[in-house]
Design an enzyme around this catalytic site. Sequence first.
Site, mmCIF file in Angstrom:
data_model
loop_
_atom_site.group_PDB
_atom_site.id
_atom_site.type_symbol
_atom_site.label_atom_id
_atom_site.label_comp_id
_atom_site.label_asym_id
_atom_site.label_seq_id
_atom_site.Cartn_x
_atom_site.Cartn_y
_atom_site.Cartn_z
ATOM 1 C CG ASP A 38 15.777 1.534 29.782
ATOM 2 O OD1 ASP A 38 15.749 1.876 28.568
ATOM 3 O OD2 ASP A 38 14.792 1.047 30.369
ATOM 4 C CB SER A 83 0.581 8.483 -5.350
ATOM 5 O OG SER A 83 -0.261 9.388 -5.991
ATOM 6 C CD GLU A 126 8.880 -2.520 -2.851
ATOM 7 O OE1 GLU A 126 8.906 -1.674 -1.952
ATOM 8 O OE2 GLU A 126 9.293 -2.296 -3.999
ATOM 9 C CG ASP A 130 -3.962 2.206 4.795
ATOM 10 O OD1 ASP A 130 -3.671 3.221 4.131
ATOM 11 O OD2 ASP A 130 -5.099 1.967 5.223
ATOM 12 N NE ARG A 149 2.460 11.831 -3.006
ATOM 13 C CZ ARG A 149 1.443 12.442 -3.593
ATOM 14 N NH1 ARG A 149 0.481 12.958 -2.854
ATOM 15 N NH2 ARG A 149 1.355 12.532 -4.890
ATOM 16 C CD GLU A 183 3.118 4.487 3.403
ATOM 17 O OE1 GLU A 183 3.881 4.773 2.444
ATOM 18 O OE2 GLU A 183 1.919 4.798 3.431
ATOM 19 C CE LYS A 309 7.970 0.606 -5.840
ATOM 20 N NZ LYS A 309 8.814 0.788 -4.639
ATOM 21 C CE LYS A 333 -5.122 1.567 -2.774
ATOM 22 N NZ LYS A 333 -6.220 2.383 -3.062
ATOM 23 C CB CYS A 427 -47.630 -7.296 10.487
ATOM 24 S SG CYS A 427 -46.754 -8.274 9.272
ATOM 25 C CB CYS A 430 -50.391 -10.269 7.753
ATOM 26 S SG CYS A 430 -49.940 -10.019 9.471
ATOM 27 C CB CYS A 449 -45.959 -10.252 12.658
ATOM 28 S SG CYS A 449 -47.584 -10.675 12.002
ATOM 29 C CB CYS A 454 -47.390 -13.140 9.110
ATOM 30 S SG CYS A 454 -46.754 -11.699 8.291
HETATM 31 ZN ZN ZN Z 1 -47.653 -10.211 9.713
#
Ligand code: ZN
Length: 703
Positions: A38, A83, A126, A130, A149, A183, A309, A333, A427, A430, A449, A454
Site C-alpha cells: 500500500d 462455445s 482443463e 462457471d 463474449r 474466464e 481439447k 459437464k 386423513c 383412513c 392422523c 392408519c
Molecule cells: Zn389415517
Amino acid sequence: MNKAQAKSRIEKLRKEVDHHRYLYHVLDKPEISDTAYDSLFEELLALERQFPEFFSPTSPTQRIGGEPLKAFKKVRHAHKQWSFDDVFDFEELKAWEERAKKMIEKSNVFGGRKPKAGSLSDYCCELKIDGLKIILSYKKGKFAQGATRGDGVIGEDVTQNLKTIQSIPLELKDNIDATVVGECWLSKKELERINKGREQKGEPLFANTRNAAAGSIRQLDPRIAASRRLDSFIYDIDNIGGLASTMEAKPPQTPRTQTEELELLKKLGFKVNPHYKHCKSIEEVQKYYEEWTSKRDKEDYEIDGIVVKINSKEIQEMLGYTGKAPRWGIAYKFPAVQVTTIVEDIKVQVGRTGALTPVAHLKPVKVAGSTVSRATLHNEDEVKRLDVRIGDTVIIRKAGDVIPEIVSVLKNLRNGNEKIFHMPDICPICGGPVKRQLAGNKETAAHYCLNTKCFAVEKEQIIHFVSRKGLDIVGFGEKIVEKLMDEGLISNNADIFELKKGNLEPLERFAEKSAQNLVDAIERSKKVAFEKFLYALGIRFVGEETAVLIANSLKKINGGKVRTLKDVIDIFPKISKDDWMSIKGIGEKSAESLVQWFDDRNNIKLLERMRELGVVLEFPEKEEGAKSHKLSGKTFVLTGELSGFTRDEAKDMIRKRGGSVSSSVSKNTDYVVVGENPGLKYEKAVKLGVKIIDENTFRELLK
Ligand code: ZN
C-alpha cells in the site's frame, strides 16, 4: 525531485507495484506485506498527481476509477468466439473421440506421417470454470481492450471493469500484440461477502457466483466492479503477433499444443488455472473427470465440468469447426445438481408416526445423473415458506446422497392457474381426524392422523401388493416399504410405479446398484397376469384361488370382453353380486366384497393411475383351449413336497390347463396330488375317498 528523477521514480514504482501484484494475485505467493504494498502504491499515486504529464493508462493506479459509462460500446470480435458442444457421460465422450478419429482417417491429411506434436489420443483437460467468458486484446504488450463474449460475434466493451481485476495484467511480459480468451469469475467466499452486504441493505441476493460475476462485469460504474474482488483464468490464445526477445525466458515461437499454449500464457503474465492435465488416452480423461466430479466442491470457484481439447494444434486445425462448435474440443459437464421442473401435484402421505407429509409430485426430471419425480415438502410450514403451489415451476436440488428438495419457486413464471395447497382436515388414507401438533423434536409442528392403525393398514396393503404371490417385485421387502412410506415416496399401490432411481438412491438402504435393481424389477412387474394382479389388490375374501376362478371364468362375465386393464376398469364396476356368484366357487362374501371394492371411486382412480403408468394385464390363453384340456374344471389339492417343481409351479400348470387348486380337501376335490411327507390333507382324502395321485401320474395328467 526534478522531472527526470520523477519520471524515473514513477517508472520504477510502476514496475515494482505491478511485480508484487503479480506475485500476490496471479501466483498467490506474496513477498511483501499488504501495508508495504500500500505504501508503494500511495507514493506512486502521489507522484502521478504531482506530475500528470507522465500519465499512463496501464499504470497500476489506473485499475480503479474512471467515470461511469452511459452505455457499453459494441465490439466485433476479430475471431468468432465459439462455445463447445456438451457431453454428459463416457459413452458420449467416446463417440466424440470416434468421430474425430474417423474424420482424420478419412481425410488422410497425415498420410502415414505423424503430426508435429502430440498424437491423436493426446488430450489437454482443463477445469470448466462457471464464470463469464472474456476476450482481452493487447497492443504492443499493453492492455487495449476487454470484451464479453456476447453472441460470439459481437460483445460489449467492458475494458474499464476488467482493468479492476488484479490478476489481469495491464502490461504483458513481452511487447507483443495478442488476443487471449479466458474466464472471469468470483469466488464462493466473495459471493458470501457480497450477499451479506446486500442482505443488510435489503437488496436482492445473487443466486450464484456466475450471476454475481456477470452482474459485476456488466456494471456501467467501474467502482462497483472494483468493489467486488473478481478474478480470472486465461486459457486460450486467439491471435499472437511475433514474439519479441524481451522476455527473460524465451518462449517457444508458436505453441504446437494446448499445453504449450497454457505454458506460454503463464510466461506472458496471465493467471492460468493450475489443474490442467495432459492425458494420453480417453480413459485417462475419464479418470480426470471422475476425480474432479468428486473434488469439485473443494476449490473456491465453481466448476461445472471439464473441457477436453485435442492437444495438437495441427490436428485441431485439421478438424476445424462444425458451424456450431469446434470439433477438436468438448465440454464434459458434471451431472447437474440443480434443475427446474414443474410441480404437477402436491399429495399428502401418512408416515409411521402418523405425521401427514405433503409431497410434491414433479414432472420427472434428470438431476445429478438420475431421474427424480418426488420431493418432500416436510410440513405445512415449509409449503408456506416456499409458497409453492400446484403448477409452479421450481428449482430442485439433489446432491449425491441427499434427498431431492425444492430450493425455490420461480414465481415470475406463474400464469395464474396455480393452485394453493391446503392440508386436509381428515386423513387421506383412513378418513380419521387430523390434528396439528408439535413434532417429536418439539421444534416443528406437523399434522397428525390420530388413528394409530392408519399407517400399518396401508403398509400391509402395499406389502401384499408387491409380495411374491402378488406382483412379485424382487427386493421389495417390508423394511423397504416402510422406509419409502416414511419418506413420503409411496402411500398406495399405484405410487410404486412412479418410483425413480433418483428418489431411491439417497435412502439409507440403497446403493446405486440396488436402486437400479428395484427400479428394473418394478418395470418388469408392470406386465402381470390378471389373476395375480387381482389377488395383489388385496380385496377382502378374494384370495389366490378366487382370483384364479375369476380369471378362468372371464368368458361368463360380459361375454369375455375383458382383455385389458381398461376393460377391468370399465366393466368390473358394473358386475352385480349375482353375476359374481354365478361363477362356480365364488361365495356370497367374496361377491359382496368385489362389488364393494369396484364401487369405490378411489379404487378405480388407483387402477386408472396404474394403467397410465404402464401396467398391462395378461389374460389366460384362449379359454376354449383351456376348457378342452382334460384338467379343465377339475379341482386339485396339493400335499407334501414334489420333486420336479415347486408348489407354485405346480399350481400354475394346473391353472393354465383350466383346473383350479384348493387349499383344503372336500367332497368336491377331484384329485389330491401327494408328494414326499404328505400332511393331514392326505388322511382326509383317504377318508373322503377322493382320488389320490402321485407325482408321476400328475405329470401324465398335465400332458
Ligand atoms: Zn389415517
